[in-house]
Design a protein around this motif. Structure first.
Motif, PDB file in Angstrom:
ATOM      1  N   ALA A  30       0.967  -1.199   0.063  1.00 26.18           N
ATOM      2  CA  ALA A  30      -0.191  -0.046  -0.148  1.00 26.18           C
ATOM      3  C   ALA A  30       0.641   1.167  -0.163  1.00 26.18           C
ATOM      4  CB  ALA A  30      -0.852   0.029   1.157  1.00 26.18           C
ATOM      5  N   GLY A  31       1.711   1.268   0.767  1.00 25.43           N
ATOM      6  CA  GLY A  31       2.760   2.205   0.694  1.00 25.43           C
ATOM      7  C   GLY A  31       3.673   2.701  -0.554  1.00 25.43           C
ATOM      8  N   PHE A  32       3.853   1.722  -1.094  1.00 27.05           N
ATOM      9  CA  PHE A  32       4.552   1.579  -2.543  1.00 27.05           C
ATOM     10  C   PHE A  32       3.566   2.182  -3.626  1.00 27.05           C
ATOM     11  CE2 PHE A  32       4.843  -0.238  -6.772  1.00 27.05           C
ATOM     12  CZ  PHE A  32       6.084   0.553  -7.113  1.00 27.05           C
ATOM     13  N   PHE A  33       2.467   1.952  -3.695  1.00 23.34           N
ATOM     14  CA  PHE A  33       1.316   2.389  -4.512  1.00 23.34           C
ATOM     15  C   PHE A  33       1.115   3.640  -4.364  1.00 23.34           C
ATOM     16  CE2 PHE A  33       0.815  -2.211  -5.774  1.00 23.34           C
ATOM     17  CZ  PHE A  33       1.209  -2.200  -6.813  1.00 23.34           C
ATOM     18  N   ALA A  34       1.034   4.197  -3.009  1.00 19.38           N
ATOM     19  CA  ALA A  34       0.567   5.308  -2.516  1.00 19.38           C
ATOM     20  C   ALA A  34       1.791   6.283  -3.064  1.00 19.38           C
ATOM     21  CB  ALA A  34       0.310   5.571  -1.124  1.00 19.38           C
TER      22      ALA A  34
END
Length: 101
Positions: free
Chosen positions: A11-15
């Protein structure tokens, strides 16, 4: 990596990919999209693992105050009946030498 942690990293990567537009520089002539995405995710996971393993300032060290004991406290602690007087003299000589320096 536990499932919850993996979900947080993904989730952090895609954000951050959407926010910083990582994929805007993707060139189809150079590589497939999934290869580009895989490399970016692998780098993000490695960065997360490295930062979680890194010791922050001080790490597992305990802070000891230099002024914890006064010279009188040290003298009373080191001058017990079973203390060796030669060792006591050596310690006092070292202390005096450092005071002069």
């Amino acid at each position: 990596m536990p499932d919850a942690a993996a979900e947080d990293v993904a989730a952090g990567f895609f954000a951050s990919a959407l926010e910083k537009q990582f994929l805007a520089g993707y060139d189809a002539a150079r590589a497939r999209f999934r290869t580009c995405l895989r490399v970016c995710v692998d780098r993000a996971v490695m960065n997360t693992l490295e930062s979680s393993a890194r010791l922050k300032r001080g790490g597992h060290m305990t802070a000891v105050s230099v002024d914890a004991l006064t010279p009188g406290d040290e003298l009373r602690a080191s001058s017990s009946a079973d203390a060796d007087m030669d060792e006591f003299f050596r310690q006092e000589w070292i202390r005096a030498l450092f005071e002069l320096a």
